[in-house]
Design a protein around this motif. Structure first.
Motif, short mmCIF file in Angstrom:
data_model
loop_
_atom_site.label_atom_id
_atom_site.label_comp_id
_atom_site.label_asym_id
_atom_site.label_seq_id
_atom_site.Cartn_x
_atom_site.Cartn_y
_atom_site.Cartn_z
N GLN A 1 0.83 -1.20 0.00
CA GLN A 1 0.00 0.00 0.00
C GLN A 1 0.88 1.26 0.00
O GLN A 1 2.06 1.22 0.33
CB GLN A 1 -0.86 0.02 1.26
N THR A 2 0.26 2.34 -0.36
CA THR A 2 0.89 3.64 -0.16
C THR A 2 -0.11 4.54 0.56
O THR A 2 -1.30 4.24 0.61
CB THR A 2 1.25 4.32 -1.51
N ALA A 3 0.38 5.62 1.13
CA ALA A 3 -0.49 6.56 1.84
C ALA A 3 0.09 7.96 1.78
O ALA A 3 1.32 8.13 1.71
CB ALA A 3 -0.68 6.12 3.29
N PHE A 4 -0.81 8.93 1.81
CA PHE A 4 -0.38 10.33 1.88
C PHE A 4 -0.37 10.78 3.33
O PHE A 4 -1.13 10.27 4.16
CB PHE A 4 -1.36 11.23 1.11
N ALA A 5 0.46 11.74 3.63
CA ALA A 5 0.47 12.34 4.96
C ALA A 5 -0.90 12.94 5.25
O ALA A 5 -1.50 13.57 4.36
CB ALA A 5 1.54 13.42 5.06
N GLN A 6 -1.38 12.73 6.45
CA GLN A 6 -2.70 13.22 6.88
C GLN A 6 -3.80 12.78 5.92
O GLN A 6 -4.83 13.45 5.78
CB GLN A 6 -2.67 14.75 7.01
N ALA B 1 3.89 7.75 12.68
CA ALA B 1 2.46 8.02 12.84
C ALA B 1 1.66 7.40 11.69
O ALA B 1 0.59 6.81 11.90
CB ALA B 1 2.21 9.53 12.91
N MET B 2 2.20 7.51 10.48
CA MET B 2 1.51 6.92 9.33
C MET B 2 1.51 5.40 9.44
O MET B 2 0.51 4.75 9.12
CB MET B 2 2.19 7.36 8.03
N SER B 3 2.60 4.83 9.91
CA SER B 3 2.69 3.37 10.07
C SER B 3 1.65 2.88 11.07
O SER B 3 1.03 1.83 10.88
CB SER B 3 4.08 2.97 10.56
N LYS B 4 1.45 3.67 12.11
CA LYS B 4 0.47 3.29 13.14
C LYS B 4 -0.93 3.30 12.54
O LYS B 4 -1.73 2.38 12.74
CB LYS B 4 0.56 4.28 14.31
N LYS B 5 -1.23 4.35 11.76
CA LYS B 5 -2.56 4.45 11.13
C LYS B 5 -2.78 3.32 10.14
O LYS B 5 -3.87 2.77 10.04
CB LYS B 5 -2.67 5.79 10.39
N MET B 6 -1.74 3.01 9.39
CA MET B 6 -1.85 1.99 8.35
C MET B 6 -1.77 0.57 8.93
O MET B 6 -2.03 -0.39 8.22
CB MET B 6 -0.71 2.16 7.32
N PHE C 1 13.67 6.87 5.74
CA PHE C 1 13.28 6.14 6.95
C PHE C 1 12.77 4.76 6.60
O PHE C 1 12.18 4.57 5.53
CB PHE C 1 12.12 6.86 7.68
N MET C 2 12.96 3.82 7.52
CA MET C 2 12.28 2.53 7.43
C MET C 2 11.77 2.21 8.83
O MET C 2 12.52 2.34 9.82
CB MET C 2 13.23 1.42 6.96
N THR C 3 10.50 1.84 8.90
CA THR C 3 9.96 1.43 10.20
C THR C 3 9.47 -0.01 10.10
O THR C 3 8.97 -0.44 9.07
CB THR C 3 8.77 2.32 10.62
N LYS C 4 9.62 -0.71 11.20
CA LYS C 4 8.97 -2.01 11.36
C LYS C 4 7.97 -1.80 12.48
O LYS C 4 8.35 -1.47 13.60
CB LYS C 4 9.96 -3.11 11.71
N GLY C 5 6.71 -1.96 12.13
CA GLY C 5 5.69 -1.53 13.09
C GLY C 5 5.78 -0.02 13.22
O GLY C 5 5.76 0.70 12.22
N ILE C 6 5.98 0.47 14.43
CA ILE C 6 6.11 1.92 14.60
C ILE C 6 7.50 2.29 15.12
O ILE C 6 7.70 3.36 15.68
CB ILE C 6 5.00 2.47 15.53
N PHE D 1 3.85 1.15 2.37
CA PHE D 1 3.53 0.35 3.56
C PHE D 1 3.23 -1.09 3.17
O PHE D 1 2.45 -1.35 2.25
CB PHE D 1 2.31 0.96 4.27
N ILE D 2 3.83 -2.01 3.89
CA ILE D 2 3.53 -3.43 3.71
C ILE D 2 2.54 -3.80 4.81
O ILE D 2 2.87 -3.72 6.01
CB ILE D 2 4.79 -4.30 3.82
N CYS D 3 1.32 -4.16 4.39
CA CYS D 3 0.24 -4.38 5.36
C CYS D 3 -0.41 -5.72 5.12
O CYS D 3 -0.46 -6.21 3.99
CB CYS D 3 -0.84 -3.31 5.20
N GLU D 4 -0.96 -6.29 6.18
CA GLU D 4 -1.77 -7.49 6.02
C GLU D 4 -3.03 -7.12 5.24
O GLU D 4 -3.56 -6.02 5.38
CB GLU D 4 -2.16 -8.06 7.39
N PRO D 5 -3.54 -8.02 4.39
CA PRO D 5 -4.77 -7.72 3.65
C PRO D 5 -5.89 -7.38 4.62
O PRO D 5 -6.06 -8.05 5.65
CB PRO D 5 -5.08 -9.03 2.91
N GLY D 6 -6.59 -6.31 4.31
CA GLY D 6 -7.70 -5.92 5.17
C GLY D 6 -7.31 -5.09 6.37
O GLY D 6 -8.17 -4.63 7.11
#
Lengths: 69, 356
Positions: B150-155, B168-173, B325-330, B348-353
């Motif tokens: 996935q990808t995401a924009f700030a805010q 913060a984005m990683s936490k949201k995603m 930057f690279m985050t694993k989790g947050i 972002f690498i996320c689990e489906p759903g």
């Protein structure tokens, strides 16, 4: 004539300011041309203002020089 | 007495002129600061085309399902990514500092540090103080479904002036792993490229840089400035696109020595880059830099060579410098020299759903 001299000085300062602005823009664009400091809407207006200030101040200086002769 | 008076008035005039010029400099810097704040710091939402990319199958039917190519194209003999890479996945979730395995995602993080024996003397020696060491983090990634990438924009906003920390984005995603993106919003060039994120087309513009496109079928392609047809990419099911570059490998997967980018990018810097092996198998690289004695960053040639040695078929440079930057989790996985810097977008690498 006095008014013309005051206006001429103001335009000279405006020319210096806008020239310094564009020199800064050119340096910033060297580091990141994508940010397009010299190539966005606002900078186009500033460039037009720089050209106008340069032309007007030059013309005024010519008039003042002629008057002094 | 008269001479002294004349000298005094001349000095006074010189001081007045210097004061006036100093004021001009201050005003000029104010104009520059004002331009920067107006164009890059004041949040301005941008409008999106709203077009969704799809994949058209051989039967002419289209579907938005990322698994379309395996179900509808009649390729019953083709293995799904889950089957093809089953040795990398795990039925139960395994999560350590350097490993994450689940039914859908496999990530292995390796860190490497070495002395390049080369000091960067470019840009009038500005980089020499950082030494010759290089440290980087490499995440080897397998996914069972393209929607895991996935990808995401700030805010959550497509626009300029929006920024947010990657943590913060990683936490949201709810992401397993994340890196910064291409800082799309800093690109105010008239030809600022095509932005497609999670199958939505935000803008289609020509670009003077190379464009990287990740398709719904998992393939990744990099196009030169004159080669990219955004309409064709949309028809072909583009899932993500990035505009920063340059591409790091040639069409045969060999390291390049000539890059489509500007001079400043050619110097050694902290880096973020994405690599592609085959559909479902990718890697993300973050190189630390600007840290004296720890890591100077990488030249493009060094990064290109690294991806070629890894066996990638394509690799693409994203925004670097203080954005790497690279985050694993947050939590940060790398050691950024400016850990509190906000960014405009991320991968972002996320689990489906995980993201609704």
């Amino acid at each position: 004539m006095k008014l013309m001299r005051i206006l001429s000085v103001l335009l000279l300062h405006l020319t210096i300011i806008l020239s310094l602005v564009f020199i800064t823009f050119l340096v910033l664009d060297y580091y990141n041309p994508m940010m397009a400091f010299t190539n966005n809407g606002l900078s186009t207006i500033l460039l037009a203002a720089l050209c106008a200030a340069a032309i007007l101040s030059s013309v005024m200086q010519l008039i003042i020089c002629k008057h002094n002769i | 007495m008269r001479l002294r008076t004349r000298r005094k008035s001349r000095s006074k005039r010189i001081i007045q002129v210097f004061a006036a010029v100093l004021l001009d400099i201050i005003l000029a810097l104010s104009v520059v600061a004002g331009d920067y704040i107006y164009n890059y710091k004041i949040p301005q939402k941008l409008s999106s085309t709203g077009v969704q990319t799809t994949v058209t199958g051989q039967s002419g039917q289209s579907s938005e399902s990322p698994l379309f190519s395996f179900r509808k194209l009649g390729q019953t003999s083709a293995l799904s990514w889950s089957e093809k890479f089953k040795d990398h996945f795990s039925d139960t979730v395994i999560s350590t500092d350097s490993v994450y395995k689940s039914k859908n995602i496999s990530i292995e993080i390796t860190k490497n540090s070495y002395d390049s024996q080369t000091i960067d003397h470019s840009d009038n020696g500005k980089h020499t103080k950082y030494g010759s060491n290089i440290s980087y983090v490499l995440a080897d990634i397998y996914v069972s479904d393209i929607s895991c990438l996935q990808t995401a924009f700030a805010q959550d906003t497509y626009g300029t002036g929006y920024s947010e920390s990657l943590t913060a984005m990683s936490k949201k995603m709810k992401s397993v792993l994340a890196v910064n993106g291409d800082s799309y919003s800093n690109n105010r060039h008239a030809n600022n490229g095509t932005i497609i994120r999670n199958g939505t087309v935000y803008r289609t513009q020509p670009s003077t840089e190379e464009t990287c496109v990740l398709y719904r079928d998992g393939t990744m392609k990099i196009y030169g400035p004159d080669q990219f047809d955004s309409n064709q990419a949309i028809r072909d099911g583009a899932w993500q696109s990035w505009v920063f570059g340059p591409g790091l490998l040639d069409e045969n997967g060999n390291a390049k020595t000539d890059f489509v980018t500007w001079d400043y990018i050619r110097q050694s810097h902290p880096r973020t880059a994405v690599g592609y092996y085959e559909p479902g198998h990718y890697c993300l690289l973050v190189v630390d830099g600007r840290s004296a004695g720890y890591s100077r960053g990488m030249y493009l040639e060094e990064m290109s060579k690294l991806f070629a040695e890894l066996g990638c078929r394509a690799a693409y440079n994203l925004d670097g410098g203080h954005c790497s930057f690279m985050t694993k989790g947050i939590s940060f996985v790398n050691n950024p020299y400016k850990a509190n810097k906000d960014i405009s977008d991320g991968i972002f690498i996320c689990e489906p759903g995980a993201v609704q």
